[in-house]
Design a protein around this motif. Structure first.
Motif, mmCIF file in Angstrom:
data_model
loop_
_atom_site.group_PDB
_atom_site.id
_atom_site.type_symbol
_atom_site.label_atom_id
_atom_site.label_comp_id
_atom_site.label_asym_id
_atom_site.label_seq_id
_atom_site.Cartn_x
_atom_site.Cartn_y
_atom_site.Cartn_z
ATOM 1 N N MET A 59 40.074 29.120 47.827
ATOM 2 C CA MET A 59 39.965 30.573 47.678
ATOM 3 C C MET A 59 38.519 30.986 47.401
ATOM 4 O O MET A 59 38.025 31.972 47.937
ATOM 5 N N VAL A 60 37.858 30.211 46.552
ATOM 6 C CA VAL A 60 36.436 30.466 46.276
ATOM 7 C C VAL A 60 35.633 30.338 47.568
ATOM 8 O O VAL A 60 34.793 31.189 47.893
ATOM 9 N N LYS A 61 35.902 29.285 48.346
ATOM 10 C CA LYS A 61 35.187 29.051 49.600
ATOM 11 C C LYS A 61 35.362 30.209 50.582
ATOM 12 O O LYS A 61 34.448 30.560 51.336
ATOM 13 N N HIS A 62 36.559 30.816 50.539
ATOM 14 C CA HIS A 62 36.847 31.930 51.441
ATOM 15 C C HIS A 62 36.313 33.259 50.916
ATOM 16 O O HIS A 62 36.594 34.304 51.503
ATOM 17 N N GLY A 63 35.584 33.222 49.798
ATOM 18 C CA GLY A 63 34.930 34.428 49.314
ATOM 19 C C GLY A 63 35.778 35.332 48.450
ATOM 20 O O GLY A 63 35.431 36.497 48.224
ATOM 21 N N TRP A 64 36.895 34.808 47.934
ATOM 22 C CA TRP A 64 37.737 35.616 47.057
ATOM 23 C C TRP A 64 37.004 35.896 45.746
ATOM 24 O O TRP A 64 36.281 35.040 45.225
ATOM 25 N N SER A 65 37.230 37.068 45.181
ATOM 26 C CA SER A 65 36.655 37.400 43.880
ATOM 27 C C SER A 65 37.425 36.671 42.783
ATOM 28 O O SER A 65 38.569 36.241 42.976
ATOM 29 N N GLU A 66 36.803 36.545 41.628
ATOM 30 C CA GLU A 66 37.489 35.915 40.493
ATOM 31 C C GLU A 66 38.759 36.674 40.136
ATOM 32 O O GLU A 66 39.808 36.072 39.856
ATOM 33 N N GLU A 67 38.698 38.000 40.153
ATOM 34 C CA GLU A 67 39.871 38.818 39.803
ATOM 35 C C GLU A 67 41.026 38.551 40.763
ATOM 36 O O GLU A 67 42.181 38.376 40.352
ATOM 37 N N LYS A 68 40.723 38.505 42.053
ATOM 38 C CA LYS A 68 41.760 38.265 43.060
ATOM 39 C C LYS A 68 42.383 36.882 42.882
ATOM 40 O O LYS A 68 43.612 36.723 42.951
ATOM 41 N N ILE A 69 41.554 35.880 42.631
ATOM 42 C CA ILE A 69 42.065 34.522 42.431
ATOM 43 C C ILE A 69 42.972 34.460 41.207
ATOM 44 O O ILE A 69 44.073 33.895 41.258
ATOM 45 N N ARG A 70 42.518 35.032 40.109
ATOM 46 C CA ARG A 70 43.329 34.996 38.882
ATOM 47 C C ARG A 70 44.680 35.688 39.083
ATOM 48 O O ARG A 70 45.713 35.203 38.609
ATOM 49 N N LYS A 71 44.669 36.793 39.794
ATOM 50 C CA LYS A 71 45.918 37.528 40.005
ATOM 51 C C LYS A 71 46.875 36.726 40.877
ATOM 52 O O LYS A 71 48.053 36.538 40.523
ATOM 53 N N VAL A 72 46.383 36.238 42.003
ATOM 54 C CA VAL A 72 47.256 35.555 42.950
ATOM 55 C C VAL A 72 47.705 34.190 42.418
ATOM 56 O O VAL A 72 48.853 33.778 42.616
ATOM 57 N N MET A 73 46.840 33.492 41.712
ATOM 58 C CA MET A 73 47.192 32.167 41.192
ATOM 59 C C MET A 73 48.169 32.217 40.019
ATOM 60 O O MET A 73 48.774 31.185 39.693
ATOM 61 N N GLY A 74 48.337 33.385 39.401
ATOM 62 C CA GLY A 74 49.303 33.393 38.302
ATOM 63 C C GLY A 74 49.551 34.712 37.605
ATOM 64 O O GLY A 74 50.678 35.009 37.203
ATOM 65 N N GLU A 75 48.524 35.525 37.431
ATOM 66 C CA GLU A 75 48.695 36.741 36.627
ATOM 67 C C GLU A 75 49.720 37.700 37.223
ATOM 68 O O GLU A 75 50.474 38.350 36.490
ATOM 69 N N ASN A 76 49.760 37.796 38.548
ATOM 70 C CA ASN A 76 50.731 38.700 39.181
ATOM 71 C C ASN A 76 52.164 38.279 38.886
ATOM 72 O O ASN A 76 53.031 39.120 38.607
ATOM 73 N N TRP A 77 52.425 36.964 38.958
ATOM 74 C CA TRP A 77 53.764 36.472 38.640
ATOM 75 C C TRP A 77 54.140 36.803 37.197
ATOM 76 O O TRP A 77 55.259 37.252 36.919
ATOM 77 N N VAL A 78 53.211 36.579 36.279
ATOM 78 C CA VAL A 78 53.494 36.856 34.859
ATOM 79 C C VAL A 78 53.835 38.337 34.664
ATOM 80 O O VAL A 78 54.796 38.686 33.958
ATOM 81 N N ASN A 79 53.095 39.209 35.313
ATOM 82 C CA ASN A 79 53.326 40.651 35.158
ATOM 83 C C ASN A 79 54.697 41.074 35.673
ATOM 84 O O ASN A 79 55.405 41.842 35.020
ATOM 85 N N VAL A 80 55.094 40.567 36.846
ATOM 86 C CA VAL A 80 56.380 40.987 37.390
ATOM 87 C C VAL A 80 57.534 40.380 36.595
ATOM 88 O O VAL A 80 58.568 41.022 36.380
ATOM 89 N N LEU A 81 57.372 39.149 36.121
ATOM 90 C CA LEU A 81 58.424 38.547 35.306
ATOM 91 C C LEU A 81 58.603 39.273 33.976
ATOM 92 O O LEU A 81 59.722 39.426 33.476
ATOM 93 N N LYS A 82 57.508 39.748 33.420
ATOM 94 C CA LYS A 82 57.601 40.516 32.172
ATOM 95 C C LYS A 82 58.405 41.796 32.395
ATOM 96 O O LYS A 82 59.193 42.216 31.539
ATOM 97 N N THR A 83 58.196 42.418 33.549
ATOM 98 C CA THR A 83 58.972 43.614 33.882
ATOM 99 C C THR A 83 60.463 43.313 34.012
ATOM 100 O O THR A 83 61.310 44.045 33.497
ATOM 101 N N VAL A 84 60.790 42.208 34.683
ATOM 102 C CA VAL A 84 62.201 41.845 34.908
ATOM 103 C C VAL A 84 62.850 41.337 33.638
ATOM 104 O O VAL A 84 63.980 41.719 33.308
ATOM 105 N N TRP A 85 62.152 40.448 32.927
ATOM 106 C CA TRP A 85 62.731 39.831 31.732
ATOM 107 C C TRP A 85 62.662 40.729 30.502
ATOM 108 O O TRP A 85 63.430 40.544 29.561
ATOM 109 N N GLY A 86 61.713 41.649 30.507
ATOM 110 C CA GLY A 86 61.559 42.556 29.367
ATOM 111 C C GLY A 86 60.820 41.959 28.190
ATOM 112 O O GLY A 86 60.786 42.552 27.112
ATOM 113 N N GLU A 87 60.240 40.791 28.380
ATOM 114 C CA GLU A 87 59.493 40.162 27.282
ATOM 115 C C GLU A 87 58.566 39.079 27.822
ATOM 116 O O GLU A 87 58.736 38.591 28.906
#
Length: 326
Positions: A298-326
Motif C-alpha cells: 500500500m505504501v509502494k502504491h502511494g497510499w496515505s498513512e490515513e488511508k492505510i490505517r483505515k483500510v487495514m483495520g480502523e474502518n472495521w473497528v468503527n462499523v463493528l462498534k456501531t453494530v455491537w454497540g460497544e
C-alpha cells in the motif's frame, strides 16, 4: 516515503474473514504477521450442535494459547489485543444454518461470543439464498432473524449470498451489514464477485465491504500478486469510498483437499457447486505471517498513512462498534 514496518507495527490490523485450520502454528503465524484481530469461522454447514462443538473447541484453543490469542466480544477487546501483542478472535458463521428454525438461538450464540453471521452459504437455507442458485430473496423467517441479529448485536454478512437476498437484507437491517470478503466482478466475472452496482448499493446504505484475495476470484487467478490485491481494494474504494472498505482475506491456511470438497458441495456433501482448481494465495501474502507485505505494498502504491490505517483495520473497528454497540 512512509516507514511501512513502523506503520504496520502500530496500526490496527484487522482481517474480516479467516477460515484457516485452527492450531498453535496458525496462532504463531498470526503473531508473526502482526494481526490484531480477525473474524474466524466456526460454522459453515453445521447445525446447532455441530456449531456448539466447534465453539467448545475454540474455547479450548483460547485456554491453551492465551499467550497468543484472546476472545473478542466488543471493540475494546481489539484495542486490548493490540496492547498485549496478541490476536483477538471474533467467532463468526458463514451460514445461518446453526440457528436452525429457532430465533432464540441467535441470542444464545451472541452470548457465546459470536459477532458476525453470514445469512446463507452458497445455497438456500431457511433465511435466504446463496449465490450459486436461483435467488428467492429473504424469507419471512429470515426477516425475523435479521431483526433479532440487529437486536442482540450480530453483524449480517452477505459475502456468499445471492444478489436479491442481499438487497433485501440490506433494506431490512437497521444496523450496517457487510460483505466481509468479496471481490468486484468489474475485474473478474464470477458468481461470488459483486457488481459495481451491488458494491455501491451496500456502501450508500452505511454497509461495509471487506475485500478478499482468494485467487480464483482475482483477475489473474493463481498468478496474482499482492499488487493485484491492492489494485482490487483500490477498485472497490473508487466505488464505495475509503471509509467503508477493509480487509477480508479468506485465508484457508493449513487445510487439505477434503476441506475444500466440503466447502464446494451443497450442505458439505451433496451436489457439487463449483470447482476452484488449484488454490494458492497471491505472491507476497501467501501466509498470514506475510501480512506486513500488504501494508508495504500500500505504501509502494502511494497510499496515505490515513488511508492505510483505515483500510487495514480502523474502518472495521468503527462499523463493528456501531453494530455491537460497544
Amino acid at each position: 516515503m512512509l516507514d511501512a514496518k513502523a506503520l504496520h507495527d502500530n496500526a490496527i490490523i484487522f482481517d474480516g474473514l479467516v477460515i484457516a485450520k485452527w492450531n498453535r502454528d496458525l496462532f504463531l503465524d498470526m503473531k508473526k504477521g502482526g494481526l490484531t484481530a480477525a473474524n474466524c469461522t466456526v460454522s459453515v454447514w453445521e447445525g446447532f450442535k455441530g456449531t456448539i462443538d466447534n465453539i467448545v473447541e475454540m474455547n479450548q484453543f483460547f485456554e491453551e494459547n492465551n499467550d497468543l490469542i484472546i476472545p473478542v466480544t466488543k471493540t475494546s477487546d481489539i484495542a486490548k489485543a493490540k496492547a498485549e501483542g496478541k490476536t483477538g478472535i471474533i467467532l463468526g458463521f458463514q451460514n445461518a444454518n446453526a440457528f436452525e428454525d429457532q430465533i432464540g438461538y441467535v441470542e444464545i450464540f451472541k452470548k457465546l461470543g459470536v459477532g458476525i453471521v453470514q445469512m446463507a452459504y452458497n445455497t438456500q437455507n431457511l433465511v435466504g439464498t446463496g449465490c450459486y442458485e436461483r435467488d428467492g430473496g429473504l424469507s419471512g423467517f429470515g426477516r425475523e432473524i435479521v431483526a433479532e441479529m440487529n437486536r442482540v448485536g450480530i453483524m449480517c454478512d452477505l459475502s456468499h449470498v445471492g444478489p436479491q437476498t442481499s438487497i433485501e437484507v440490506i433494506e431490512a437491517s437497521t444496523a450496517p451489514v457487510c460483505y466481509s470478503h468479496c471481490l468486484p466482478s468489474g475485474l473478474k466475472e464470477h458468481p461470488r464477485n459483486k457488481s459495481d452496482e451491488e458494491l455501491k448499493f451496500i456502501a450508500d446504505r452505511n454497509g461495509f465491504i471487506g475485500v478478499t484475495m482468494f485467487a480464483p476470484f482475482l483477475k489473474k487467478g493463481i498468478d496474482s500478486t499482492v499488487d493485484d490485491y491492492v489494485e482490487a481494494i483500490d477498485y472497490v474504494i473508487d466505488i464505495a469510498g475509503e471509509d467503508c472498505v477493509g480487509i477480508g482475506t479468506d485465508f484457508t491456511q493449513g487445510h487439505d483437499k477434503a476441506f475444500f470438497d466440503m466447502l464446494t458441495h451443497d450442505k458439505g456433501y451433496a451436489r457439487n457447486l463449483t470447482n476452484f482448481g488449484k488454490i494458492v494465495n497471491p505472491l507476497g501474502i501467501r501466509t498470514i505471517g506475510e501480512f506486513p507485505n500488504l501494508t508495504a505494498c500500500m505504501v509502494k502504491h502511494g497510499w496515505s498513512e490515513e488511508k492505510i490505517r483505515k483500510v487495514m483495520g480502523e474502518n472495521w473497528v468503527n462499523v463493528l462498534k456501531t453494530v455491537w454497540g460497544e
